[in-house]
Design an enzyme around this catalytic site. Structure first.
Site, PDB file in Angstrom:
ATOM      1  NE  ARG A   1      14.357  10.668  -7.964  1.00 18.94           N
ATOM      2  CZ  ARG A   1      14.926   9.936  -7.101  1.00 18.94           C
ATOM      3  NH1 ARG A   1      15.604  10.404  -6.303  1.00 18.94           N
ATOM      4  NH2 ARG A   1      14.641   8.609  -7.139  1.00 18.94           N
TER       5      ARG A   1
ATOM      6  CG  HIS B   1      -7.855   3.320   0.694  1.00 21.30           C
ATOM      7  ND1 HIS B   1      -6.897   2.643   1.270  1.00 21.30           N
ATOM      8  CD2 HIS B   1      -8.508   2.405   0.137  1.00 21.30           C
ATOM      9  CE1 HIS B   1      -6.848   1.478   1.016  1.00 21.30           C
ATOM     10  NE2 HIS B   1      -7.873   1.160   0.337  1.00 21.30           N
TER      11      HIS B   1
ATOM     12  CD  GLU C   1      -5.424  -6.948   0.543  1.00 27.87           C
ATOM     13  OE1 GLU C   1      -5.253  -6.100  -0.240  1.00 27.87           O
ATOM     14  OE2 GLU C   1      -4.314  -6.944   1.154  1.00 27.87           O
TER      15      GLU C   1
ATOM     16  CG  ASP D   1       0.216  -2.768   4.087  1.00 22.70           C
ATOM     17  OD1 ASP D   1       0.333  -1.692   3.496  1.00 22.70           O
ATOM     18  OD2 ASP D   1      -0.399  -3.673   3.302  1.00 22.70           O
TER      19      ASP D   1
ATOM     20  CG  HIS E   1      -6.690  -0.237   5.731  1.00 21.95           C
ATOM     21  ND1 HIS E   1      -6.726   1.220   5.680  1.00 21.95           N
ATOM     22  CD2 HIS E   1      -5.869  -0.758   4.699  1.00 21.95           C
ATOM     23  CE1 HIS E   1      -5.744   1.461   4.512  1.00 21.95           C
ATOM     24  NE2 HIS E   1      -5.093   0.283   4.175  1.00 21.95           N
TER      25      HIS E   1
ATOM     26  CE  LYS F   1      -0.662  -7.200   0.914  1.00 23.09           C
ATOM     27  NZ  LYS F   1      -1.861  -6.577   0.748  1.00 23.09           N
TER      28      LYS F   1
END
Ligand code: BG6
Length: 511
Positions: A72, A201, A239, A258, A263, A362
């Site tokens: 945008r 990924h 993580e 998430d 994953h 996390k």
């Protein structure tokens, strides 16, 4: 599976203790054009553009290709080029940009300001695409999934989605089965299933692809790979970073959506599936979906015993004080989980009764992704009651310090009685290869251009993963299961340890 030439080392090579130069040979792909929707966003600046740049430098991307950032923001082409250069330099501080190479790469790059919620501006994008339609055309949707339908409709109306063009859908694909189904329907009206690349990924990571080679390129593991020899399997993606910087997304999502829905379930599938007939997309995806469908449902009757939700509070990570989750994501209160542990079960002949422990969080004590296969003890010890014989353990370290370690019992040499020692057969990547580690997105982007769907998810696969996760999400609501708190820099909430104590197991340490 590999895009470089075979690097087979025969028995003679095994005498060498020197790291092997993995000798990647980049086979150029056909010229293509890629439109990155969300071209000014974090993913494009941090991962997608740098990945394309790396493969350009490796000689894999022909100069006739085009890369068009679309978003945008009303930027000129030169402002966009400056933006992606600054991003490259800040996210890759250890790499020095070679001006001449970067400038050559920039010849491929253009920018199209477009508001995908409006029906205007599509002609500007159309003018930048190859009118002769000779180039392979890729649309990469690095934007919130709520916009996928708009983008696909916009492309259709503007006549930009031609018969061979393909679309890449970034995760998360929806926030539950229903929303994923709606997105899939909308995208499916414009692109046929064979042209839809649903990306995870993790599947682009070298060590994740190695799971297939480890399991199906060696004869040793398969006879032991079932309930008869395996005690339990543990899959960890820990993580040390927090959720700050992407709070508006993360607070609505949480660790289950998430990380687990995509994953971790992909890792679970690759670890537990039957041998596919080949590495083609159809064969691989067929076996993966069977595992997803065999996952035992978790519902209100067992969710408290089989799942733990956690949220980090302030603490220290690598000796540095870090704030709590609420401060990180700038909200006053939240029950979003930044950690989840699940005791899962795969109900089929091979895995009946084998506990599968999965956890991700996390702000944990360390960044570590690994799969641990804990074997059963020997059926009878010939060494008597006073000598402990530890069961074998296969540790597949995905990142960092990529390695495969098979822990075995060995006789400690020397006099003074029989002593057993547990030592690893260590297959460390760093000790064996000197190749540059490509980012996961590099391989996946090139696969989209090559038309190879093997490392992407089929519609029914994503939806099967949502069905299982929806069961957990609904059960949490039903039984009102709130988060347990854990200090940043720890290995997660103590409730997760208690969950395993009930099974007479313990989590592996992260440090
Ligand atoms: C993303 C998640 O998909 O994967 C992030 O949205 C997470 O929350 C990231 O940090 C982890 O990926 P990697 O490649 O850094 O291990």
């Amino acid at each position: 599976m590999h895009d470089s030439k075979s690097n087979h080392t025969g028995p003679d090579d095994q005498k060498s203790a020197q790291p092997v130069d993995a000798g990647s040979t980049f086979v150029p792909v056909d010229p293509f054009e890629i439109v990155v929707f969300g071209g000014t966003g974090d993913l494009a600046r941090r991962k997608l553009i740098p990945s394309l740049y790396h493969r350009f430098c490796d000689g894999q991307i022909p100069a006739a290709s085009r890369i068009i950032g679309a978003s945008r923001s009303k930027l000129s082409r030169s402002e966009y080029l400056l933006m992606i250069r600054e991003a490259y330099e800040s996210f890759n501080p250890d790499e020095t940009l070679v001006d001449s190479q970067w400038n050559e790469f920039c010849n491929l790059v253009d920018y199209a300001p477009i508001d995908v919620t409006s029906d205007k501006g599509w002609d500007i994008l159309g003018d930048k695409l190859d009118g002769a339609e000779k180039l392979i055309r890729v649309f990469y949707l690095a934007m919130p999934p709520a916009l996928f339908s708009n983008i696909c409709q916009g492309l259709k109306t503007a006549g930009l989605a031609h018969k061979t063009s393909r679309v890449v859908l970034e995760k998360p694909l929806g926030h539950d089965f229903k929303s994923a189904d709606e997105i899939n329907e909308a995208v499916g009206k414009v692109f046929s299933e064979k042209r839809i690349y649903r990306i995870d990924h993790f599947l682009g990571k070298e060590t994740v692809q190695n799971l297939l080679v480890l399991r199906f390129g060696n004869v040793l593991l398969e006879p032991l790979w079932d309930k008869n020899s395996i005690e339990h399997i543990e899959i960890t993606v820990a993580e040390d970073i927090g959720a700050g910087g992407r709070g508006s997304y993360y607070d609505k999502s949480g660790a289950l959506r998430d990380m687990v829905q995509n994953h971790l379930l992909q890792l679970l599938c690759l670890t537990m599936m039957e041998a596919p007939g080949s590495t083609t997309a159809d064969d691989l995806r067929l076996e993966k979906i069977k595992v997803l469908r065999a996952l035992a449902p978790i519902d209100a009757s067992n969710v408290k015993e089989q799942t733990v939700r956690g949220q980090y509070v302030k603490g220290k990570v690598k000796n540095e004080a870090v704030p709590d989750y609420l401060t990180d994501v700038e909200v006053e209160e939240s029950d979003t989980e930044t950690y989840i542990a699940i005791h899962a079960k795969v109900d089929n002949w091979r895995w009946a009764g084998v506990p599968i422990y999965i956890r991700t969080g996390k702000r944990m004590s360390a960044r570590r992704s690994e799969i641990i296969v804990q074997f059963k003890p020997v059926p009878h010890s010939i060494f008597g009651p006073n000598i402990k014989v530890n069961p074998n353990k296969l540790v597949i370290r995905l990142q960092p310090d990529e390695a495969v370690n098979l822990w075995m019992e060995i006789k400690e040499p020397g006099a003074g009685g029989l002593r057993l020692k547990t030592l690893p057969l260590n297959l460390s990547y760093a000790d064996n290869f000197t190749v540059r580690y490509p980012d996961a997105y590099e391989r996946l982007l090139m696969d989209v251009v090559r038309g190879n769907l093997s490392l992407f998810m089929r519609r029914d696969e994503v939806e099967a993963a949502w069905v299982w996760c929806d069961g957990i999400l609904n059960a949490w609501k039903e039984v009102n299961q709130s988060v347990s708190y854990y200090p940043s820099g720890s290995d997660g909430p103590s409730a997760a340890d208690r969950m395993l104590e009930g099974q007479n197991d313990i989590w592996s340490g992260l440090e």
